[in-house]
Design a protein around this motif. Structure first.
Motif, PDB file in Angstrom:
ATOM      1  N   MET A  33      -1.044 -16.041 -16.344  1.00 13.68           N
ATOM      2  CA  MET A  33      -1.645 -14.718 -16.178  1.00 13.68           C
ATOM      3  C   MET A  33      -2.021 -14.113 -17.527  1.00 13.68           C
ATOM      4  SD  MET A  33      -1.981 -13.626 -12.980  1.00 13.68           S
ATOM      5  CE  MET A  33      -1.666 -11.869 -12.782  1.00 13.68           C
ATOM      6  N   ASP A  34      -1.160 -14.264 -18.516  1.00 12.76           N
ATOM      7  CA  ASP A  34      -1.425 -13.754 -19.863  1.00 12.76           C
ATOM      8  C   ASP A  34      -1.532 -14.954 -20.800  1.00 12.76           C
ATOM      9  OD1 ASP A  34      -1.487 -12.629 -22.374  1.00 12.76           O
ATOM     10  OD2 ASP A  34       0.270 -11.356 -22.092  1.00 12.76           O
ATOM     11  N   LEU A  35      -2.754 -15.420 -21.018  1.00 13.56           N
ATOM     12  CA  LEU A  35      -2.938 -16.606 -21.852  1.00 13.56           C
ATOM     13  C   LEU A  35      -2.580 -16.349 -23.307  1.00 13.56           C
ATOM     14  CD1 LEU A  35      -6.238 -18.088 -20.371  1.00 13.56           C
ATOM     15  CD2 LEU A  35      -3.960 -19.122 -20.301  1.00 13.56           C
ATOM     16  N   ASN A  36      -2.662 -15.113 -23.757  1.00 10.59           N
ATOM     17  CA  ASN A  36      -2.271 -14.797 -25.137  1.00 10.59           C
ATOM     18  C   ASN A  36      -0.785 -15.053 -25.350  1.00 10.59           C
ATOM     19  OD1 ASN A  36      -2.745 -13.472 -27.842  1.00 10.59           O
ATOM     20  ND2 ASN A  36      -1.257 -12.035 -26.977  1.00 10.59           N
ATOM     21  N   ARG A 202      -0.743  -5.656  -6.331  1.00 14.49           N
ATOM     22  CA  ARG A 202      -0.998  -6.532  -7.469  1.00 14.49           C
ATOM     23  C   ARG A 202      -0.308  -7.862  -7.228  1.00 14.49           C
ATOM     24  NH1 ARG A 202       1.971  -4.539 -11.826  1.00 14.49           N
ATOM     25  NH2 ARG A 202       3.308  -3.661 -10.242  1.00 14.49           N
ATOM     26  N   ASN A 203      -1.014  -8.943  -7.462  1.00 13.70           N
ATOM     27  CA  ASN A 203      -0.424 -10.286  -7.403  1.00 13.70           C
ATOM     28  C   ASN A 203      -1.275 -11.222  -8.256  1.00 13.70           C
ATOM     29  OD1 ASN A 203      -2.656 -11.141  -5.713  1.00 13.70           O
ATOM     30  ND2 ASN A 203      -1.590 -10.180  -3.987  1.00 13.70           N
ATOM     31  N   ARG A 204      -0.972 -12.495  -8.214  1.00 13.63           N
ATOM     32  CA  ARG A 204      -1.698 -13.450  -9.051  1.00 13.63           C
ATOM     33  C   ARG A 204      -3.148 -13.610  -8.624  1.00 13.63           C
ATOM     34  NH1 ARG A 204      -0.088 -17.034 -12.682  1.00 13.63           N
ATOM     35  NH2 ARG A 204      -1.672 -18.426 -11.816  1.00 13.63           N
ATOM     36  N   MET A 205      -3.488 -13.201  -7.415  1.00 16.92           N
ATOM     37  CA  MET A 205      -4.875 -13.305  -6.956  1.00 16.92           C
ATOM     38  C   MET A 205      -5.722 -12.120  -7.403  1.00 16.92           C
ATOM     39  SD  MET A 205      -4.614 -14.878  -3.115  1.00 16.92           S
ATOM     40  CE  MET A 205      -6.406 -14.919  -3.000  1.00 16.92           C
ATOM     41  N   LEU A 264      -4.547  -8.247 -20.923  1.00 13.98           N
ATOM     42  CA  LEU A 264      -4.013  -6.892 -20.999  1.00 13.98           C
ATOM     43  C   LEU A 264      -3.748  -6.321 -19.611  1.00 13.98           C
ATOM     44  CD1 LEU A 264      -6.273  -5.395 -23.820  1.00 13.98           C
ATOM     45  CD2 LEU A 264      -3.878  -6.071 -24.011  1.00 13.98           C
ATOM     46  N   LEU A 265      -4.712  -6.481 -18.705  1.00 14.94           N
ATOM     47  CA  LEU A 265      -4.556  -5.930 -17.363  1.00 14.94           C
ATOM     48  C   LEU A 265      -3.382  -6.581 -16.645  1.00 14.94           C
ATOM     49  CD1 LEU A 265      -5.776  -3.927 -15.309  1.00 14.94           C
ATOM     50  CD2 LEU A 265      -7.126  -5.842 -14.413  1.00 14.94           C
ATOM     51  N   SER A 266      -3.189  -7.877 -16.848  1.00 19.09           N
ATOM     52  CA  SER A 266      -2.106  -8.580 -16.163  1.00 19.09           C
ATOM     53  C   SER A 266      -0.745  -7.976 -16.491  1.00 19.09           C
ATOM     54  CB  SER A 266      -2.112 -10.070 -16.527  1.00 19.09           C
ATOM     55  OG  SER A 266      -1.593 -10.298 -17.830  1.00 19.09           O
ATOM     56  N   GLN A 267      -0.612  -7.406 -17.689  1.00 20.41           N
ATOM     57  CA  GLN A 267       0.674  -6.876 -18.136  1.00 20.41           C
ATOM     58  C   GLN A 267       0.858  -5.387 -17.829  1.00 20.41           C
ATOM     59  OE1 GLN A 267       2.972  -8.764 -18.858  1.00 20.41           O
ATOM     60  NE2 GLN A 267       2.403 -10.458 -20.185  1.00 20.41           N
TER      61      GLN A 267
END
Length: 286
Positions: A33-36, A202-205, A264-267
């Motif tokens: 989800m957060d590749l960084n 909110r989820n992984r999709m 950023l949004l994922s977190q």
């Protein structure tokens, strides 16, 4: 040798950079989800860039290692325990046989990553170990075992400090989506100037945006979508597609998040505030 899952926590799974070869067959890209943060965890250990990590959500994951190695637990902020002693995240941790790691709580952010020296080993599909239901190993469950190669040498890596300033901004860079030009001037102004917030959906999709904007657009013929595509429904909802998003959709695609903006949004947690910054693909902001 293996790491044993003593407590699975929430939504823990094996993830890497994801897969792109399955999109013609309708298979999502998936990936961290957060590749960084994922890349940071692997970089600390000197791993290959696509080494598989354990991704976890907020709290509760507990692991026991049966052989020596090194790990890095990468989080924006959290309480991490090694054998009941709190340790610093985002650093190299020496693991001995029988050691246990507990993710007690993430103080900031939603997702964290446990990287291990030389990566975890699990079944790959189309060149990726990233979890996606029915393709690879399922989400982690209690008593699962994940294979890794023991490592008892020196870590030998000078690790950088995680740049936490990366996560301080509430501005998300976006590009125009294929249907952006169909929006009214009023809607374009709102998108470029209004403050938005995340809903609890909110989820992984996908992450749903709380605010509604009046919508007169018709649905489109089904077209391709990607992680970061923001769809605009007839009810005025905006839905930001995330890593496990479908590969096609029938709602207007009004915006596309940059790669950094997806991270950023994922977190961001529910009710978090943010604004969009419309930028050009060839601008210096990419």
């Amino acid at each position: 040798m293996s790491v044993n899952v003593k407590q699975s926590g929430l939504y823990a799974s094996i993830q890497d950079k994801g897969r792109v070869g399955g999109m013609p067959q309708g298979i999502p890209i998936s990936g961290a989800m957060d590749l960084n943060l994922y890349r940071f965890a692997n970089h600390v250990l000197g791993n290959e860039r696509n080494s598989a990590c354990i991704e976890f959500y907020q709290q509760g994951l507990k692991l026991k290692f049966d052989s020596p190695t090194f790990i890095c637990v990468a989080v924006i902020g959290g309480k991490i325990f090694l054998n009941d002693e709190q340790v610093e995240p985002n650093s190299i941790l020496k693991i001995n046989s029988g050691d246990k790691i507990l993710i007690k709580q993430l103080i900031e952010g939603n997702w964290g990553y446990i990287a291990i020296k030389d990566g975890f080993e699990s079944g790959a599909f189309l060149g990726s170990q990233s979890f996606y239901k029915a393709l690879t190993q399922d989400q982690l469950k209690k008593n699962d075992k994940i294979i890794y190669v023991p490592y008892d040498g020196e870590s030998g890596v000078d690790f950088p400090r995680l740049n936490l300033e990366y996560y301080k901004t509430s501005v998300l860079d976006v590009f125009r989506g294929p249907e952006y030009h169909k929006l009214s001037q009023t809607l374009k102004y709102q998108l470029n100037n209004a403050e938005f917030s995340l809903s609890t959906s909110r989820n992984r999709m996908a992450y749903e945006i709380q605010e509604r904007l009046e919508n007169e657009l018709e649905e489109i013929v089904t077209g391709p979508v990607l992680p970061g595509t923001i769809q605009y429904t007839p009810e005025g909802k905006m839905i930001a597609l995330m890593r496990d998003a479908q590969v096609t959709g029938g709602y207007p695609r009004i915006l596309q998040l940059s790669e950094k903006a997806i991270n950023l949004l994922s977190q961001k947690r529910a009710k978090s505030k943010f604004k969009f910054n419309l930028t050009e693909i060839n601008s210096e902001k990419i």
